[in-house]
Design an enzyme around this catalytic site. Structure first.
Site, PDB file in Angstrom:
ATOM      1  N   SER A 123       9.119  -4.253   0.077  1.00 40.80           N
ATOM      2  CA  SER A 123       8.003  -4.895   0.772  1.00 40.80           C
ATOM      3  C   SER A 123       8.357  -5.262   2.199  1.00 40.80           C
ATOM      4  CB  SER A 123       7.566  -6.152   0.013  1.00 40.80           C
ATOM      5  OG  SER A 123       8.634  -7.095  -0.038  1.00 40.80           O
ATOM      6  N   HIS A 144       4.759   1.137  -1.969  1.00 40.01           N
ATOM      7  CA  HIS A 144       4.757  -0.317  -2.150  1.00 40.01           C
ATOM      8  C   HIS A 144       3.588  -0.772  -3.008  1.00 40.01           C
ATOM      9  CE1 HIS A 144       4.185  -4.557  -0.311  1.00 40.01           C
ATOM     10  NE2 HIS A 144       4.966  -4.608  -1.368  1.00 40.01           N
ATOM     11  N   GLU A 156       0.639   0.783  -0.802  1.00 44.13           N
ATOM     12  CA  GLU A 156       0.929   1.211   0.567  1.00 44.13           C
ATOM     13  C   GLU A 156       1.933   2.362   0.515  1.00 44.13           C
ATOM     14  OE1 GLU A 156       0.552  -2.798   3.298  1.00 44.13           O
ATOM     15  OE2 GLU A 156       2.390  -2.545   2.136  1.00 44.13           O
ATOM     16  N   ASN A 194       1.728  -7.460   4.583  1.00 41.65           N
ATOM     17  CA  ASN A 194       2.636  -8.574   4.851  1.00 41.65           C
ATOM     18  C   ASN A 194       2.755  -8.885   6.338  1.00 41.65           C
ATOM     19  OD1 ASN A 194       3.367  -9.474   2.286  1.00 41.65           O
ATOM     20  ND2 ASN A 194       4.851  -7.819   2.043  1.00 41.65           N
TER      21      ASN A 194
END
Length: 499
Positions: A123, A144, A156, A194
């Protein structure tokens, strides 16, 4: 796009919650799955837990015994890494340490065939950096998943500097075949979610640090604006230690970019061991998994008999319909949009505090709502020049329109509009740097963190010029580059005006 990669057998390395979840997703899609962990006992526990969950679903009539048996049979344990040799895709879901991942993938290069794709569920670690230790980094990519992998829709797909288009397209197609919402991003810190989510936490944490309100008050305001959870309760759920570590990692990875600076408020919780729900104390105290709730709405006020409406409020969705509920006298005049209530000027926040916008005058700032008619709460930032009687009159006015009122100090940009502006700005910067397309950014934020709207589309609805003005004002007020508008946001604002 067609691909010469064919994915039959999938290997997953790491039998923790995430690794087992990825194995389940692949098995549900019909793949033969090999599960490996350096601790064979962990693999056995993971498979036993999986079998128990399947049995529970069968008992509840959610799954047939035949389907459960077939699904469980598709996942087999491996005791040695060499047993992954026949795999077409290997997904790593282990500890977030670059050196360990590099060592693992270098070893896998000697085990797996040339047509095997290597993927990391990382991540936060650069796919390019992991690939630097490989002789063939072109077949390495990020894949991800979000926790829990069988439930969360978003995946992702991350391209490192060397990742081929063939590998990228194969993983995007595969993830979609698995029923996921797959988006593509380049390997930059935080990838899409993120990275772009940082301001959602950051603006509430800053409001707390500046004494803008209690965690529960700020969370209530953000929920009323359409977010599923406020930042304080969400970080309590994630774990204050985990969220702070991600913020710190992104901040360092961007070479101390001010937009990502971690919060001292959150650091204090981490230093105190108050990690949130898992420790029973974070921003909230938890008993039996539930946080204590206290009343938040402002006390009852007295609505005035007459309100002066300046300017055109039709640009704010639902505002005219809301004003139409007022039972008193509404007088209308031309001018910049504002309400005059008992000598108080109420207008939409613009990124400056009321005291700076109207020095010495009684004024209040109105926070953003996507639809003022349907929103449950109205948030007002109160200037120090307002008397108690004036506050009661403004509160009473909105209460007479069937709204709960949240009173905040004179906080520049308030909370909702300021947070939206920062999310849109971060999305604009990601577009500018070609991290991902606007469409994939919006999909990622909607399906990865359940935002009510994607930030690019949300910015278009609110108005890029409005958000640009707010950020320019915040940058001036604070004197901080944290609120520097993206060049892409400026371009969007100009294009908006040209329509």
């Amino acid at each position: 796009m067609s691909s010469s990669f064919t994915i039959h057998q999938v290997a997953v390395i790491g039998a923790g919650t995430m690794g087992m979840g990825i194995a389940q997703v692949a098995a549900q899609a019909g793949h033969a799955v090999v599960l490996y962990d350096t601790n064979p006992a962990q693999t056995a526990r993971a498979l036993d837990d999986f079998a128990s969950r399947l049995a529970s679903r069968v008992a509840r009539g959610k799954l047939t015994e035949q389907d459960a048996t077939a699904l469980r049979a598709r996942i087999s344990p491996a005791e040695r890494l060499s047993e992954l040799a026949g795999s077409d895709l290997v997904v790593e879901a282990i500890i977030e340490r670059l050196d360990i991942k590099q060592q693992l993938f270098a070893e896998l290069e000697g085990i797996c065939g040339d047509r095997c794709i290597l993927a990391s569920n990382t991540s936060s670690i650069s796919i390019t950096a992991i690939g630097a230790a490989l002789s063939r980094p072109e077949r390495l990519a990020g894949l991800h998943f979000f926790n829990p992998a069988p439930v969360m829709k978003l995946v992702e797909v991350i391209s490192g500097l060397a990742t081929t288009a063939e590998v990228r397209d194969t993983l995007l197609t595969l993830a979609r075949d698995w029923g996921k919402m797959a988006v593509h991003a380049s390997s930059t810190p935080g990838f899409i979610v993120n990275r772009i989510a940082r301001p959602y936490y950051g603006e509430t944490l800053r409001a707390l640090q500046e004494g803008c309100g209690s965690p529960q008050l700020l969370d209530t305001l953000m929920r009323s604006s359409g977010f599923p959870m406020g930042a304080c309760e969400l970080t309590d759920l994630i774990g204050q230690d985990v969220n702070f570590a991600v913020s710190s990692s992104v901040y360092r990875a961007f070479h101390d970019e001010p937009r990502y600076r971690p919060s001292l408020v959150q650091q204090a919780l981490v230093d105190a061991g108050r990690f949130g729900r898992k420790t029973g104390q974070g921003f909230y105290a938890y008993e039996n998994g539930k946080a204590e709730q206290v009343p938040l709405a402002a006390p009852a006020g007295q609505a005035p008999d007459r309100v002066l409406v300046l300017g055109d409020w039709s640009e704010l969705k639902g505002a005219e319909a809301l004003l139409g509920r007022y039972r008193g006298e509404l007088e209308r005049r031309d001018g910049s949009p504002a309400l005059l209530i008992d000598g108080v000027r109420v207008e939409l926040t613009s990124g400056r505090s009321c005291a700076l916008r109207h020095p010495g005058l009684a004024a209040m700032a109105l926070d953003w709502a996507d639809d003022y008619e349907s929103v449950s709460h109205i948030a007002l930032g109160v200037s120090e020049y307002c008397t108690e009687q004036q506050v009661a009159a403004v509160v009473g006015f909105f209460q007479s329109l069937d709204k709960q009122v949240i009173l905040l100090p004179d906080h520049p940009g308030m909370l909702v509009l300021r947070t939206i502006a920062m999310l849109v700005n971060e999305a604009a910067e990601a577009c500018l740097h070609r991290v991902a397309s606007p469409e994939d950014i919006d999909l990622a934020m909607r399906f990865g963190v359940n935002y009510p709207k994607g930030p690019v589309a949300w910015g278009a609805e609110v108005g890029y010029r409005r958000l640009l003005t707010l950020l320019d004002n915040l940058r001036t007020v604070y004197g901080e580059e944290k609120y520097r508008p993206s060049l892409q946001l400026r371009h969007w604002a100009v294009a908006e005006e040209a329509i």
